[in-house]
Design a protein around this motif. Structure first.
Motif, PDB file in Angstrom:
ATOM      1  N   TYR A   1       0.785  -1.123   0.052  1.00  0.00           N
ATOM      2  CA  TYR A   1       0.018  -0.006  -0.010  1.00  0.00           C
ATOM      3  C   TYR A   1       1.161   1.352   0.070  1.00  0.00           C
ATOM      4  O   TYR A   1       0.418   2.334  -0.059  1.00  0.00           O
ATOM      5  CB  TYR A   1      -0.809   0.098   1.099  1.00  0.00           C
ATOM      6  N   GLY A   2       1.972   1.321   0.186  1.00  0.00           N
ATOM      7  CA  GLY A   2       2.953   2.376   0.216  1.00  0.00           C
ATOM      8  C   GLY A   2       3.299   2.872   1.480  1.00  0.00           C
ATOM      9  O   GLY A   2       2.626   2.518   2.532  1.00  0.00           O
ATOM     10  N   ASP A   3       3.932   3.973   1.474  1.00  0.00           N
ATOM     11  CA  ASP A   3       4.266   4.789   2.908  1.00  0.00           C
ATOM     12  C   ASP A   3       3.231   5.608   3.413  1.00  0.00           C
ATOM     13  O   ASP A   3       3.120   6.040   4.442  1.00  0.00           O
ATOM     14  CB  ASP A   3       5.836   5.106   2.980  1.00  0.00           C
ATOM     15  N   HIS A   4       2.379   6.124   2.398  1.00  0.00           N
ATOM     16  CA  HIS A   4       1.754   7.336   2.650  1.00  0.00           C
ATOM     17  C   HIS A   4       0.197   6.873   3.523  1.00  0.00           C
ATOM     18  O   HIS A   4      -0.532   7.801   3.823  1.00  0.00           O
ATOM     19  CB  HIS A   4       1.281   8.000   1.066  1.00  0.00           C
ATOM     20  N   VAL A   5       0.035   5.635   3.597  1.00  0.00           N
ATOM     21  CA  VAL A   5      -1.274   5.170   4.033  1.00  0.00           C
ATOM     22  C   VAL A   5      -1.042   5.058   5.382  1.00  0.00           C
ATOM     23  O   VAL A   5       0.105   4.544   5.944  1.00  0.00           O
ATOM     24  CB  VAL A   5      -1.689   3.856   3.382  1.00  0.00           C
ATOM     25  N   THR A   6      -2.146   5.368   6.322  1.00  0.00           N
ATOM     26  CA  THR A   6      -2.047   5.040   7.687  1.00  0.00           C
ATOM     27  C   THR A   6      -1.962   3.834   8.301  1.00  0.00           C
ATOM     28  O   THR A   6      -2.555   2.891   7.321  1.00  0.00           O
ATOM     29  CB  THR A   6      -3.062   5.846   8.387  1.00  0.00           C
ATOM     30  N   LEU A   7      -1.659   3.564   9.317  1.00  0.00           N
ATOM     31  CA  LEU A   7      -1.553   1.911   9.777  1.00  0.00           C
ATOM     32  C   LEU A   7      -2.905   1.447   9.730  1.00  0.00           C
ATOM     33  O   LEU A   7      -3.339   0.293   9.206  1.00  0.00           O
ATOM     34  CB  LEU A   7      -0.868   1.891  11.100  1.00  0.00           C
ATOM     35  N   GLY A   8      -4.032   2.362  10.281  1.00  0.00           N
ATOM     36  CA  GLY A   8      -5.313   1.840  10.273  1.00  0.00           C
ATOM     37  C   GLY A   8      -5.964   1.366   8.973  1.00  0.00           C
ATOM     38  O   GLY A   8      -6.508   0.598   9.010  1.00  0.00           O
ATOM     39  N   ASP A   9      -5.824   2.386   8.031  1.00  0.00           N
ATOM     40  CA  ASP A   9      -6.117   2.096   6.467  1.00  0.00           C
ATOM     41  C   ASP A   9      -5.547   1.049   6.177  1.00  0.00           C
ATOM     42  O   ASP A   9      -6.253   0.059   5.435  1.00  0.00           O
ATOM     43  CB  ASP A   9      -5.939   3.397   6.126  1.00  0.00           C
ATOM     44  N   MET A  10      -4.393   0.587   6.563  1.00  0.00           N
ATOM     45  CA  MET A  10      -3.563  -0.552   5.861  1.00  0.00           C
ATOM     46  C   MET A  10      -4.176  -1.707   6.391  1.00  0.00           C
ATOM     47  O   MET A  10      -4.525  -2.738   5.739  1.00  0.00           O
ATOM     48  CB  MET A  10      -1.937  -0.642   6.164  1.00  0.00           C
TER      49      MET A  10
END
Length: 745
Positions: free
Chosen positions: A516-525
């Protein structure tokens, strides 16, 4: 042509008028001269003081340069015959050049091992050695490494220790050997000339030369290089020291002659710590480094010679695996205990009498003269049938024999004796652990059932799955159950797929960020990963003959606080919410109040064993969370993994090699049971982490989650749990605790 220097006369006159003394006047004149010189393209005029300083610096540089010319190595200082024998025979080299270190006569086992070390140095291969503490394994191997490079058998030696501090200590010891051994310096003058000329000052290495040609010597905390003198027949060698978790890969060195060297000799000196020895995954990771990164250091052109001097701390640790001929056959492990054979029965009775006398002397602070005399008087009878690794290893003043010394250590502490001298740790369990279940990774990995991965065994009625939410990946497991509680692991893995059957949290090959990449928050991932994983799990088919079955329910952990709210929202919004069950582990100990009072008395009874439902917070939408008594369910899973495989409540794994199930087995070893006592005297089995730091226990949690979830679907329905919650009978009962809280028949 440079521009013509022009000075404004009016400006110069003004400056001269402002000048009040001769010094000011000289400064102005010097400034004018410098400007004129600069405009004319010449160097500024130097003052007399500048010229003196320049001359002094030039003379100093010349003196320094001259002093760094070390000249050719001395000739004729050593003993040619002694050098010749040393080059040919490692044992002779050790006893002749290091008599203070090896002051006792070598045992036959010593001599045999030393011959194997020399053969391995010359021919290549691996050798792991575990000897009793104080037997000199590290001392022998470290000096053997130096001998190998001095004699030209090897050219690049790497010393690998458990930590950077230990690696620096090894290098420091090696430097002392070079700087303090006069015989070595005399007989190997050409090989050591550049190193000794530094005088233990690494700052002089860069400038060292012979007749203007740099030697390329190195002398720092982590590396020494012998240097090269053109026209001198000598071995040009390198020795470096690193941590096993440090810069092991990519080791190479370019010599002063322009040749690129790669390691061809390795010494692993106690490459594990006490902390890593307690963790099976950490030990496995270090073993992979030893077999992978270390043995591939030489590249493809040279057969590397690798040695491991190890101390076994716990069963199954790195040292134990390296010397095991079954686990690591190519390391040709050598494990020789202090007492190879104990005396016969009659002799052991005399030793018991000796121990009583010895302990009696300790009680009254008396010298051990009587107990020593007892051994001397019964020497033959007390030594009958015994065989020791090193007969010469004892104190002539206070002890009669090596067996006498060993029996004193045995009397002091039997556990230490077994671990340090016999190389057989009494137990790999932490102190205070319960003896109810002995969870062994190898035994669990070998519990193979007669069914393939994804195949549904006969009589399976319920299929559950559990996902253990983590920050980098999602471990998951699918299990099938009979109604009487027999469990079958149908499949397990991780999302994203790691592409390997063995990994640790510290070395996860593929994480959420890779997808998902580094720009996505932990919760969203985590939410996105859960959505993709559950969609995949619910579409999987498990076949039994012509019939096809799917997962009845998927549970997932919402106890991870960083993403707890996102996980609950996922359960509410998922299209599969009817078949999803948020779950959270509850610690229920001997002093824990009953289930009904937990959570402010809002626990709801539900079908199942040792479980309860907790509604969402007041005023919030959400799905009730299944609260699980983790201690009770871990007791149950531990029992199911240790009882005979034919039992109707055992747990089996799908058909595969035990090596491919080893990761699951090690996760089951990550926790151990302890008997806890409450304030009122109530005893109960609780579970603790076997090591600190990052805990690799995900598939253990998956087993527990699958079993607890299965109980809500009718599995174990005919059985009663120790807790009243979840049971149809609401009569008050006193809680009972034992080997199995479930008492499943």
């Amino acid at each position: 042509m440079p521009p013509t220097a022009t000075i404004d006369p009016a400006e110069l006159e003004r400056l001269l008028e402002l000048a009040t003394d001769a010094d000011d006047l000289s400064l102005i004149e010097q400034a004018v001269a410098d400007i004129e010189a600069e405009l004319a393209g010449r160097q500024p005029t130097m003052t007399r003081a500048d010229k003196m300083r320049e001359a002094s610096a030039k003379a100093q540089r010349a003196a320094t340069r001259s002093s760094q010319d070390i000249g050719l190595p001395p000739v004729g200082l050593g003993d040619a015959e002694r050098r010749k024998r040393s080059d040919e025979d490692l044992e002779y080299h050790l006893t002749e050049y290091y008599p203070e270190t090896f002051c006792l006569e070598f045992s036959e086992d010593h001599r045999r091992i030393i011959k194997q070390i020399q053969a391995t140095i010359e021919e290549g291969g691996q050798k792991a050695i575990a000897l009793m503490r104080g037997a000199g394994k590290s001392s022998i191997l470290l000096r053997a490494m130096l001998w190998a490079v001095l004699t030209g058998r090897r050219r690049f030696c790497v010393l690998i220790a458990a930590s950077s501090a230990s690696a620096r200590k090894l290098m420091k010891t090696l430097k002392k050997l070079i700087l303090s051994n006069r015989k070595l310096q005399a007989d190997y003058a050409a090989e050591l000339h550049c190193l000794i000329s530094l005088g233990n000052r690494g700052t002089l290495a860069d400038g060292q030369h012979v007749s203007g040609v740099r030697t390329g010597v190195a002398w720092d905390a982590s590396m020494i290089a012998s240097g090269f003198i053109e026209g001198v027949a000598t071995s040009d060698f390198v020795i470096s020291a690193v941590s096993i978790r440090g810069d092991v890969r990519g080791q190479q060195f370019v010599t002063a002659s322009g040749q690129t060297l790669r390691p061809d000799l390795v010494l692993l000196d106690d490459p594990q710590t006490k902390a890593s020895a307690k963790s099976k995954p950490a030990s496995r990771t270090r073993l992979e480094i030893c077999n992978g990164d270390v043995l591939k250091m030489a590249g493809g052109s040279k057969n590397i010679a690798a040695f491991a001097a190890v101390t076994i701390i716990r069963k199954g640790d790195l040292a134990d695996m390296l010397v095991s001929r079954r686990t690591s056959p190519y390391w040709r492990g050598e494990k020789v205990p202090c007492v190879k054979a104990f005396p016969n029965k009659d002799a052991m009775e005399l030793w018991e009498e000796f121990q009583e006398q010895y302990e009696a002397e300790l009680d009254v602070d008396a010298p051990h003269e009587k107990s020593r005399k007892f051994v001397a008087d019964h020497f033959d009878a007390m030594h009958e049938g015994s065989s020791l690794f090193w007969d010469a290893n004892y104190d002539r003043k206070n002890e009669v024999s090596a067996l006498h010394r060993a029996m004193i250590e045995r009397a002091k502490d039997i556990d230490s004796f077994n671990a340090e001298l016999q190389l057989e740790p009494t137990s790999d369990k932490p102190e205070g652990s319960s003896e109810l279940w002995d969870l062994s990774a190898d035994d669990i990995a070998s519990r193979i059932g007669p069914y393939d991965r994804g195949e549904l065994p006969d009589s399976v009625e319920v299929i559950t799955a559990f996902v253990d939410v983590q920050t980098q990946f999602l471990p998951w497991m699918v299990m099938g159950f009979t109604l009487r509680g027999r469990g079958y692991v149908l499949d397990y893995g991780s999302f994203p797929d790691q592409g390997t059957r063995y990994f640790t949290k510290e070395s996860v090959p593929k994480t959420f960020k890779d997808i998902y990449g580094d720009h996505v928050t932990l919760g969203d991932m985590v939410t996105q990963a859960m959505d993709e994983l559950t969609a995949d799990l619910f579409t999987r088919e498990y076949k039994r003959g012509d019939s096809v079955h799917s997962i009845d329910k998927v549970g997932f952990d919402v106890g991870f606080k960083l993403v707890a709210n996102e996980s609950r929202d996922f359960a509410l919004m998922s299209p599969h919410r009817a078949m999803l069950m948020p779950m959270q582990g509850r610690y229920v100990g001997p002093d824990t109040r009953n289930w009904q009072r937990m959570g402010g008395g809002k626990m709801k009874r539900t079908r199942g064993v040792n479980v309860a439902l907790k509604p969402p917070p007041k005023g919030q939408r959400g799905v009730p969370t299944l609260q699980v008594d983790t201690n009770a369910w871990k007791n149950h899973v531990a029992e199911c993994l240790t009882i005979p495989e034919t039992s109707q409540k055992s747990i089996l794994l799908f058909s595969d090699t035990p090596e491919n199930h080893l990761m699951l087995g090690e996760h089951c070893e990550a926790e151990y049971p302890m008997l806890a006592r409450g304030k009122d005297g109530t005893e109960m089995v609780v579970w603790k982490n076997a090591q600190s730091g990052v805990i690799d226990n995900d598939y253990w949690d998956c087993l527990v989650g699958c079993c607890a979830l299965a109980s809500t679907l009718g599995v174990f329905a005919k059985q009663r749990a120790s807790s009243g919650v979840g049971q149809s009978d609401t009569t008050s009962r006193k809680r009972k605790y034992g080997a199995s809280n479930l008492n499943i028949g």
